[in-house]
Write a protein that holds these residues in place. Structure first.
Motif, PDB file in Angstrom:
ATOM      1  N   GLY A 159      11.227   3.372   2.182  1.00 33.40           N
ATOM      2  CA  GLY A 159      10.167   4.030   2.913  1.00 33.40           C
ATOM      3  C   GLY A 159       9.188   4.788   2.048  1.00 33.40           C
ATOM      4  O   GLY A 159       8.375   5.562   2.555  1.00 33.40           O
ATOM      5  N   TYR A 160       9.255   4.617   0.749  1.00 33.72           N
ATOM      6  CA  TYR A 160       8.356   5.181  -0.253  1.00 33.72           C
ATOM      7  C   TYR A 160       8.680   6.620  -0.604  1.00 33.72           C
ATOM      8  O   TYR A 160       8.761   6.984  -1.772  1.00 33.72           O
ATOM      9  CB  TYR A 160       6.883   5.067   0.188  1.00 33.72           C
ATOM     10  N   ASP A 161       8.838   7.510   0.398  1.00 35.37           N
ATOM     11  CA  ASP A 161       9.044   8.921   0.119  1.00 35.37           C
ATOM     12  C   ASP A 161      10.226   9.451   0.920  1.00 35.37           C
ATOM     13  O   ASP A 161      10.805   8.741   1.751  1.00 35.37           O
ATOM     14  CB  ASP A 161       7.775   9.725   0.419  1.00 35.37           C
ATOM     15  N   GLY A 162      10.581  10.713   0.688  1.00 32.24           N
ATOM     16  CA  GLY A 162      11.734  11.288   1.368  1.00 32.24           C
ATOM     17  C   GLY A 162      11.597  11.313   2.865  1.00 32.24           C
ATOM     18  O   GLY A 162      12.593  11.253   3.598  1.00 32.24           O
ATOM     19  N   ALA A 163      10.363  11.415   3.369  1.00 30.24           N
ATOM     20  CA  ALA A 163      10.110  11.442   4.807  1.00 30.24           C
ATOM     21  C   ALA A 163      10.044  10.052   5.410  1.00 30.24           C
ATOM     22  O   ALA A 163       9.858   9.924   6.615  1.00 30.24           O
ATOM     23  CB  ALA A 163       8.819  12.208   5.098  1.00 30.24           C
ATOM     24  N   ARG A 164      10.154   9.000   4.590  1.00 27.88           N
ATOM     25  CA  ARG A 164      10.209   7.594   5.017  1.00 27.88           C
ATOM     26  C   ARG A 164       8.927   7.163   5.722  1.00 27.88           C
ATOM     27  O   ARG A 164       8.961   6.423   6.709  1.00 27.88           O
ATOM     28  CB  ARG A 164      11.405   7.346   5.936  1.00 27.88           C
ATOM     29  N   THR A 165       7.758   7.571   5.187  1.00 28.22           N
ATOM     30  CA  THR A 165       6.496   7.221   5.840  1.00 28.22           C
ATOM     31  C   THR A 165       6.118   5.759   5.665  1.00 28.22           C
ATOM     32  O   THR A 165       5.334   5.225   6.448  1.00 28.22           O
ATOM     33  CB  THR A 165       5.342   8.077   5.297  1.00 28.22           C
ATOM     34  N   GLY A 166       6.621   5.105   4.612  1.00 22.33           N
ATOM     35  CA  GLY A 166       6.219   3.723   4.345  1.00 22.33           C
ATOM     36  C   GLY A 166       4.790   3.601   3.837  1.00 22.33           C
ATOM     37  O   GLY A 166       4.239   2.502   3.802  1.00 22.33           O
ATOM     38  N   TRP A 167       4.205   4.711   3.398  1.00 23.25           N
ATOM     39  CA  TRP A 167       2.784   4.758   3.023  1.00 23.25           C
ATOM     40  C   TRP A 167       2.647   5.116   1.548  1.00 23.25           C
ATOM     41  O   TRP A 167       2.910   6.247   1.156  1.00 23.25           O
ATOM     42  CB  TRP A 167       2.074   5.784   3.900  1.00 23.25           C
ATOM     43  N   ASN A 168       2.224   4.137   0.737  1.00 25.40           N
ATOM     44  CA  ASN A 168       1.955   4.380  -0.680  1.00 25.40           C
ATOM     45  C   ASN A 168       0.512   4.839  -0.817  1.00 25.40           C
ATOM     46  O   ASN A 168      -0.417   4.019  -0.791  1.00 25.40           O
ATOM     47  CB  ASN A 168       2.218   3.126  -1.512  1.00 25.40           C
ATOM     48  N   ARG A 169       0.318   6.132  -0.982  1.00 27.59           N
ATOM     49  CA  ARG A 169      -1.009   6.725  -1.003  1.00 27.59           C
ATOM     50  C   ARG A 169      -1.726   6.543  -2.335  1.00 27.59           C
ATOM     51  O   ARG A 169      -2.906   6.905  -2.452  1.00 27.59           O
ATOM     52  CB  ARG A 169      -0.909   8.213  -0.650  1.00 27.59           C
ATOM     53  N   SER A 170      -1.044   5.992  -3.338  1.00 26.28           N
ATOM     54  CA  SER A 170      -1.663   5.806  -4.651  1.00 26.28           C
ATOM     55  C   SER A 170      -1.972   4.348  -4.968  1.00 26.28           C
ATOM     56  O   SER A 170      -2.439   4.048  -6.062  1.00 26.28           O
ATOM     57  CB  SER A 170      -0.756   6.386  -5.750  1.00 26.28           C
ATOM     58  N   GLU A 171      -1.693   3.448  -4.044  1.00 29.81           N
ATOM     59  CA  GLU A 171      -1.996   2.035  -4.281  1.00 29.81           C
ATOM     60  C   GLU A 171      -3.474   1.781  -3.983  1.00 29.81           C
ATOM     61  O   GLU A 171      -3.932   1.943  -2.844  1.00 29.81           O
ATOM     62  CB  GLU A 171      -1.127   1.136  -3.403  1.00 29.81           C
ATOM     63  N   THR A 172      -4.226   1.378  -5.020  1.00 36.05           N
ATOM     64  CA  THR A 172      -5.661   1.148  -4.859  1.00 36.05           C
ATOM     65  C   THR A 172      -6.105  -0.252  -5.272  1.00 36.05           C
ATOM     66  O   THR A 172      -7.245  -0.633  -5.024  1.00 36.05           O
ATOM     67  CB  THR A 172      -6.455   2.176  -5.678  1.00 36.05           C
ATOM     68  N   SER A 173      -5.218  -1.026  -5.898  1.00 35.33           N
ATOM     69  CA  SER A 173      -5.624  -2.345  -6.398  1.00 35.33           C
ATOM     70  C   SER A 173      -5.870  -3.335  -5.269  1.00 35.33           C
ATOM     71  O   SER A 173      -6.832  -4.118  -5.306  1.00 35.33           O
ATOM     72  CB  SER A 173      -4.557  -2.897  -7.346  1.00 35.33           C
ATOM     73  N   LEU A 174      -5.002  -3.318  -4.273  1.00 31.47           N
ATOM     74  CA  LEU A 174      -5.129  -4.232  -3.142  1.00 31.47           C
ATOM     75  C   LEU A 174      -5.944  -3.546  -2.055  1.00 31.47           C
ATOM     76  O   LEU A 174      -5.662  -2.403  -1.675  1.00 31.47           O
ATOM     77  CB  LEU A 174      -3.756  -4.617  -2.614  1.00 31.47           C
TER      78      LEU A 174
END
Length: 549
Positions: free
Chosen positions: A38-53
């Protein structure tokens, strides 16, 4: 409704002593890699640093590499590999490398070069323990907990089939942690979480060899629990545990395992009685104090009898925690097809049964316990307009009487991703349908990054009892009662084509489809988006990487 006897003062002191800094998912610089389920401890599933795609170039995704690992697929273990985790810039003998980690059902850990697909190192941990019960698709006696990463110290933490917790140097595979028995052998425990130098997991479904700490148990039953191991001192790890039940009922399960929140870690439990006085928390969201030192709070449904009677428990879903205005909220759902939103600082109020918001039924008109409703973790992100969006994987068609989605992308009889806008107005929370995706055969947990939602059509067989005429299994009524072996073979046969989809986060419109590139199926997994690539696994023990050539 039973009260939970824990004073507000005691809770405040406990949380003050052990703050969960990892819970503040919007603070500080977010990771570029993918360090936990889920990417982070809160399991948001949101990668806030992905900018290539981006929504503009994601249509050019291509399969960059496809690596087969040595774990043998079996019919009885539907999840051959765990969802991946990814570490950027691990120190290896060959210099800095981006590494992907997954553990196989046979307790083999694989470290794969995320850029080339080459296996950098691997380690096998054969299980010498003898299971107390025969394996089946629900209790496969195999490892299935997604590892978690301690990037600061360069360590990958993971469980093996004998119940041990291990910690290895990410770049070399060298032992860094004195191994410790974390759960019962052959446990059905879920994704690890690493928060403030503590590794957490949750075990449910009653699998695993009996745990003597709970007294006399039936053979092969591990009681539901949340377990924490303090790994601040790698040579002397410290274990603590909280039980959500005494036997099989009311065990925590769900892809995401423990979720970081303001009162500790949060899990949701399966069917079972609600009896806090005797330590049984069925069909509940349970907040466990940091380091699993005790109960912090809990919520249960007012229609628990109905849910228990039809096996419509919370366990099929997995919660997500996020800030909204001046509150911290938890959103979750289960087989019933209803979305429940709770105040993470007060789960259900003084009677523990009043949600902040409870939706209409958005799926599972049949109210059957398999192949319908919410299966997988909920995800959330902020769009470019600053609106809070909730993403929900729904199996089966949209409920006929559900509020309609303004943006429709096609009929979706087999499943979809549903997007909602969540807003706060004073003390009121609203959940408004936003968009519904195209048809997806049983989608699982999604990932989101930079305006793109990544969803996988799992292609798995969801019918748990094909000889049962109830609900959508009616077409197979009259089939002879399957043996465990026949059922395992039936469940592990793909129904259609496993497919990776990229969807526009503002409309649900399909931007990319992998089409026929993924020949098998996947089970209880999530795509991972990190470092300009999308990673996923399948039942045939393959790891895939998609990116821009």
């Amino acid at each position: 409704m039973s009260k939970i006897g824990l004073s507000a003062a005691a809770l405040t002191l406990a949380v003050a002593l052990y703050p969960l800094s990892a819970m503040a998912q919007d603070a500080g610089a977010p990771a570029r890699d993918w360090p936990t389920w889920g990417y982070d401890g809160a399991r948001t599933g949101w990668n806030r640093s992905e900018t290539s795609l981006t929504p503009k170039n994601v249509s050019r995704l291509a399969l960059l590499w496809n690596t087969a690992v040595s774990t043998p697929p079996t019919d009885v273990a539907m999840a051959t590999l765990t969802s991946p985790v990814v570490m950027e810039g691990a120190d290896t003998p060959q210099g800095k490398k981006n590494l992907l980690f997954t553990i196989g059902a046979d307790s083999s850990l694989f470290a794969i070069d995320a850029d080339s697909g080459k296996i950098l190192w691997q380690k096998a941990y054969p299980n010498s323990e003898k299971p107390q019960r025969a394996a089946n698709v629900n209790c496969s006696n195999t490892e299935q907990a997604t590892p978690t990463l301690d990037k600061a110290r360069g360590i990958v933490f993971f469980n093996t089939g004998d119940g041990m917790l291990h910690g290895l140097a990410a770049g070399t595979g060298d032992e860094k942690l004195a191994p410790i028995a974390m759960v019962a052998p052959f446990s059905r425990n879920w994704s690890l979480n690493f928060i403030d130098n503590v590794v957490y997991t949750a075990a449910g479904r009653g699998c695993g060899n009996g745990a003597p700490a709970q007294g006399t148990l039936p053979a092969g039953v591990e009681p539901g629990n949340v377990t924490a191991v303090d790994v601040s001192d790698l040579s002397h790890p410290q274990l603590s545990r909280f039980y959500t039940s005494h036997e099989r009922p009311a065990g925590p399960w769900g892809r995401g395992g423990p979720v970081a929140g303001p009162k500790g870690v949060y899990v949701q439990t399966a069917d079972g009685p609600w009896d806090p006085a005797s330590g049984v928390f069925g069909n509940a969201v349970v907040a466990v104090m940091p380091k699993a030192f005790g109960l912090a709070d809990a919520y249960t449904h007012t229609n628990n009898g109905y849910l228990n009677g039809r096996d419509l428990d919370f366990g099929s879903g997995s919660p997500v925690i996020f800030p909204l205005g001046n509150r911290t909220l938890l959103a979750t759902g289960g087989k019933e097809g209803v979305i429940t939103i709770l105040d993470a600082n007060s789960l259900g109020g003084p009677d523990h049964n009043k949600p902040v918001f409870k939706s209409a039924r958005f799926g599972n008109d049949e109210q059957t316990y398999f192949g319908r409703g919410i299966w997988g973790g909920l995800s959330t992100f902020l769009n470019a307009a600053g609106e809070r969006i909730l993403l929900v994987p729904m199996w089966g068609p949209e409920a006929k009487d559900a509020p309609k989605f303004p943006l429709q992308n096609s009929e979706a009889p087999h499943g979809s991703v549903m997007a909602f806008k969540i807003a706060a107005g004073g003390d009121t929370i609203t959940l408004d349908p936003f968009w519904i995706s195209r048809d997806l055969w049983l989608p699982d947990s999604v990932a989101v990054a930079n305006g793109v939602v990544y969803a996988v059509q799992t292609a798995e067989q969801a019918l748990q009892h094909p000889d049962n005429p109830e609900g959508h299994g009616a077409a197979l009524a009259g089939v002879h009662r399957l043996t465990e072996e026949e059922l395992s073979k039936f469940r592990s046969t793909p129904v259609t084509q496993m497919t990776l989809f990229a969807l526009d986060a503002d409309s649900g419109k399909m931007l990319y489809s992998s089409k026929t590139l993924l020949p098998n199926f996947t089970h209880f997994t999530q795509p991972v988006v990190a470092l300009g690539k999308v990673f996923l696994v399948d039942h045939n023990a393959h790891v895939y990487a998609f990116g821009l050539k």
